[in-house]
Structure formats: C-alpha cells, structure tokens
Design an enzyme around this catalytic site. Structure first.
Site, PDB file in Angstrom:
ATOM      1  N   TYR A  96       1.138  -1.116   0.059  1.00 20.49           N
ATOM      2  CA  TYR A  96      -0.150   0.561  -0.084  1.00 20.49           C
ATOM      3  C   TYR A  96       0.763   0.731  -0.094  1.00 20.49           C
ATOM      4  CZ  TYR A  96      -3.639  -3.541   1.226  1.00 20.49           C
ATOM      5  OH  TYR A  96      -4.831  -4.461   1.613  1.00 20.49           O
ATOM      6  N   ASN A 118     -12.390  -0.998  -5.303  1.00 24.32           N
ATOM      7  CA  ASN A 118     -11.971  -1.570  -7.072  1.00 24.32           C
ATOM      8  C   ASN A 118     -13.267  -2.682  -7.077  1.00 24.32           C
ATOM      9  OD1 ASN A 118     -11.283  -2.776  -9.648  1.00 24.32           O
ATOM     10  ND2 ASN A 118      -9.168  -4.074  -8.285  1.00 24.32           N
ATOM     11  N   CYS A 126      -5.935  -5.959  -7.291  1.00 21.11           N
ATOM     12  CA  CYS A 126      -6.078  -5.661  -5.982  1.00 21.11           C
ATOM     13  C   CYS A 126      -5.322  -6.724  -4.959  1.00 21.11           C
ATOM     14  CB  CYS A 126      -6.884  -4.448  -5.276  1.00 21.11           C
ATOM     15  SG  CYS A 126      -8.179  -5.710  -5.460  1.00 21.11           S
ATOM     16  N   HIS A 127      -5.527  -8.443  -5.137  1.00 21.30           N
ATOM     17  CA  HIS A 127      -5.197  -8.703  -4.404  1.00 21.30           C
ATOM     18  C   HIS A 127      -3.523  -8.676  -4.129  1.00 21.30           C
ATOM     19  CE1 HIS A 127      -5.567 -10.891  -8.612  1.00 21.30           C
ATOM     20  NE2 HIS A 127      -3.873 -11.423  -7.638  1.00 21.30           N
ATOM     21  N   GLU A 153      -0.757 -17.571  -7.471  1.00 20.51           N
ATOM     22  CA  GLU A 153      -0.335 -17.058  -8.256  1.00 20.51           C
ATOM     23  C   GLU A 153       1.195 -17.868  -8.404  1.00 20.51           C
ATOM     24  OE1 GLU A 153      -0.607 -13.136  -9.432  1.00 20.51           O
ATOM     25  OE2 GLU A 153      -2.630 -13.417  -9.389  1.00 20.51           O
TER      26      GLU A 153
END
Length: 165
Positions: A96, A118, A126-127, A153
């Site tokens: 952030y 979002n 945003c994750h 991911e």
C-alpha cells in the site's frame, strides 16, 4: 441499462457487469463487500462477457492473456490507483505504501480505501497488494480469497499473514 453474467470460478461464483455492453465495469465474488444489487440488471450473453470468461479461464489455468476491455467506475483518484495496480505483474506483490508513493499520495490508508473500492477484482489485481510489514491487509472478497489468489499465482506463504516472493 446494466447487463450481467455469472462465472463459476474455482474460488466461487463471480458476477460480471457491463453498462454499455462493450466494456467490463464490474467483477465481484458473490457476497463480497460492495457487491451490487443487480435486481434491475439484464442477464445477457455479451462479447465482453465471453472475452472475460476466456480471460478468467486462462488465469485459473496459469496462462496470461491481454486483459479484456474494462471501464471501472470510480473517482479520478481511485482510477489513478487502479491503473497503478494494473502494473503489478502476475505472481508479484506491491505494498500500500509503494502504491501511495507511485501515485504521489502521502496516505497509504487513502490508497487502501481506493483499492478496497476496486470494482473489477482479479483483472485489476488488488489482491497483489500487501502491507509494508508483509502482513496480508484486507480484501473486499475476504482474506481467504486473497490468500487463495496469491497461492494460485505461486506466492509462498510463511504463515496465514506473511509472504515470501
């Protein structure tokens, strides 16, 4: 008129939305914060929904495709933050605080609030944003979904709240 379609992901049902039939303006997990009341929307098979489903299928099969055409609705500041999020590559994270610095904002909290609004989750990733100390932070669809997306991911977890790249 808003249009919608649903997609059944490995992590649960996702609602897709379009205002103009040409661009995606929303992608939410069922029941997440800011989940829209879509009672008056028309369910319709649109090309943008077909393209988005293809993108999601590829994403969940670890394949990268160009993102579908999106038009997220938000304030100018939110859109600046969301554009910055789109620069975070697959299997990478940012903080952030870093996002705040990139967009010229002195408040990581303000950036966090914009990220939390979002409307096009996963595609606007945003994750992939975590706290500067390595803790998870929040996620409108719930931290369990955030953890599962990050694991998908290939981001290794030290424990429930901390990550290693």
């Amino acid at each position: 008129m808003k249009f919608f379609e649903t997609y059944f992901s490995p992590l649960g049902e996702i609602l897709l939305a379009s205002e103009d039939g040409d661009c995606l303006c929303g992608l939410w997990f069922a029941g997440q914060k800011h989940f829209p009341d879509h009672i008056d929307w028309q369910k319709k098979e649109l090309t943008i929904f077909i393209e988005t489903k293809q993108w999601l299928n590829a994403y969940f099969n670890n394949t990268i495709l160009p993102i579908p055409k999106i038009n997220p609705i938000g304030t100018d500041f939110q859109k600046i933050v969301w554009r910055q999020l789109c620069k975070i590559e697959y299997a990478h994270t940012s903080t952030y605080k870093e996002i705040a610095q990139f967009v010229g904002c002195n408040s990581a909290r303000a950036v966090g609030n914009a990220i939390g609004q979002n409307p096009v989750g996963i595609i606007i990733p945003c994750h992939r944003v975590i706290c500067h100390n390595g803790s998870l932070g929040g996620y409108a669809a719930g931290t369990d979904i955030k953890l599962r997306l990050l694991r998908h991911e290939g981001i290794s977890l030290l424990n429930k709240n901390l990550f290693t790249p």
